[in-house]
Structures are given as C-alpha cells and as structure tokens.
Motif scaffolding. Structure first.
Motif, PDB file in Angstrom:
ATOM      1  N   ILE A 108     -33.199  -4.734 -43.673  1.00 31.39           N
ATOM      2  CA  ILE A 108     -34.323  -5.126 -42.833  1.00 31.39           C
ATOM      3  C   ILE A 108     -35.233  -6.029 -43.659  1.00 31.39           C
ATOM      4  N   LEU A 109     -35.362  -7.282 -43.238  1.00 32.51           N
ATOM      5  CA  LEU A 109     -36.166  -8.252 -43.970  1.00 32.51           C
ATOM      6  C   LEU A 109     -37.641  -8.154 -43.613  1.00 32.51           C
ATOM      7  N   LYS A 110     -37.929  -7.891 -42.343  1.00 35.48           N
ATOM      8  CA  LYS A 110     -39.314  -7.754 -41.908  1.00 35.48           C
ATOM      9  C   LYS A 110     -39.346  -6.916 -40.646  1.00 35.48           C
ATOM     10  N   ARG A 111     -40.390  -6.093 -40.532  1.00 32.42           N
ATOM     11  CA  ARG A 111     -40.551  -5.228 -39.361  1.00 32.42           C
ATOM     12  C   ARG A 111     -42.019  -5.193 -38.996  1.00 32.42           C
ATOM     13  N   GLY A 112     -42.300  -5.107 -37.707  1.00 36.71           N
ATOM     14  CA  GLY A 112     -43.692  -5.040 -37.300  1.00 36.71           C
ATOM     15  C   GLY A 112     -43.864  -4.808 -35.815  1.00 36.71           C
ATOM     16  N   HIS A 113     -45.152  -4.702 -35.428  1.00 34.64           N
ATOM     17  CA  HIS A 113     -45.501  -4.465 -34.029  1.00 34.64           C
ATOM     18  C   HIS A 113     -45.597  -5.769 -33.243  1.00 34.64           C
ATOM     19  N   ASP A 114     -45.892  -6.874 -33.933  1.00 31.50           N
ATOM     20  CA  ASP A 114     -46.083  -8.169 -33.286  1.00 31.50           C
ATOM     21  C   ASP A 114     -44.882  -9.067 -33.587  1.00 31.50           C
ATOM     22  N   LEU A 115     -44.192  -9.506 -32.543  1.00 30.91           N
ATOM     23  CA  LEU A 115     -42.993 -10.322 -32.721  1.00 30.91           C
ATOM     24  C   LEU A 115     -43.302 -11.642 -33.425  1.00 30.91           C
ATOM     25  N   LEU A 116     -44.419 -12.266 -33.090  1.00 35.84           N
ATOM     26  CA  LEU A 116     -44.760 -13.545 -33.717  1.00 35.84           C
ATOM     27  C   LEU A 116     -44.945 -13.403 -35.230  1.00 35.84           C
ATOM     28  N   GLN A 117     -45.513 -12.297 -35.665  1.00 31.25           N
ATOM     29  CA  GLN A 117     -45.666 -12.052 -37.104  1.00 31.25           C
ATOM     30  C   GLN A 117     -44.317 -11.812 -37.767  1.00 31.25           C
ATOM     31  N   VAL A 118     -43.437 -11.112 -37.083  1.00 28.85           N
ATOM     32  CA  VAL A 118     -42.110 -10.829 -37.630  1.00 28.85           C
ATOM     33  C   VAL A 118     -41.300 -12.118 -37.744  1.00 28.85           C
TER      34      VAL A 118
END
Length: 131
Positions: A108-118
């Motif tokens: 997993i390279l990046k995970r988050g609540h906001d798709l644009l930030q991911v």
C-alpha cells in the motif's frame, strides 16, 4: 400448456396463500449490491489516468466491482499485472480511510479518507537540474 402460473401446489391441488414480499428487502438479503466508484471519484481517477496516458506511462485500465471493494487497475501493457490498483474499501473508512493505492507487489503506497489526496501520489515533483 395451461394458463396457470408455474408454482408448487399443495396436496389439495389449489395454490397456497398469497404472501406479500417487500422487493427491496428481498433483493438486499438475496444478493447485496457491489461496491462502486461514484461519478466524482471516477472522474478524479480518469483525470489522473488521462494525464499519465498522455505522458506515455500508462496504456490500459480495468474496473472491478465486488461485494467488498471497487478496484481501478492500471496497466503498462494489457497482458501484464497491473502497475497500480486504486481501491475503494468502505469497511476501512472509519479506520485508515476507504481509498488506497497499491503497487504490483501488493504494498500500500498511500491510504486515506480523501481520494484527491490519495491520488496526489501520482503527481510528479519538480527537480532542480544544475547545469
């Protein structure tokens, strides 16, 4: 051929009592709907995809919708393993975030609540070149 409906009959030969079934309840208990990307989410993903295709980095994609998650897979060539998978898993929304970017090896390279930030993981950083 008869005008009678194809339903099982009881021993007396008459049809059983009519039972009213809520169609929404039946459908939800029978087969839950798959997880999908919403229009704005898909728009953001396709914007990044279009940019990367223009740069010659990516060439093909696939979208999978399962009961657990939605996956947008990106390929360099269509016959290979995906370079990246952009996943939406609503079960993880309360924890680390529903959206994640996973590489070919499953990291997993990046995970988050906001798709644009991911999706910012695909932004290229400018580098100073000294001459």
């Amino acid at each position: 051929m008869t005008d009678q409906p194809d339903s099982p009959r009881n021993q007396a030969g008459s049809q059983g009592s009519g039972v009213v079934v809520d169609l929404r309840e039946y459908r939800s208990s029978k087969d839950p709907l798959p997880i999908t990307f919403h229009r704005r989410e898909l728009d953001a993903i396709l914007w990044v995809y279009g940019r990367m295709v223009g740069e010659g980095e990516w060439r093909d994609y696939a979208i999978d919708h399962t009961k657990e998650k939605a996956v947008f897979s990106v390929f360099k060539r269509s016959g290979e393993m995906p370079l990246y998978r952009i996943e939406k898993n609503p079960k993880l929304a309360a924890r680390q975030g529903a959206f994640s970017v996973v590489n070919t090896h499953g990291t997993i390279l990046k995970r988050g609540h906001d798709l644009l930030q991911v999706l910012k993981i695909f932004d290229k950083s400018l580098k100073l070149i000294e001459t």
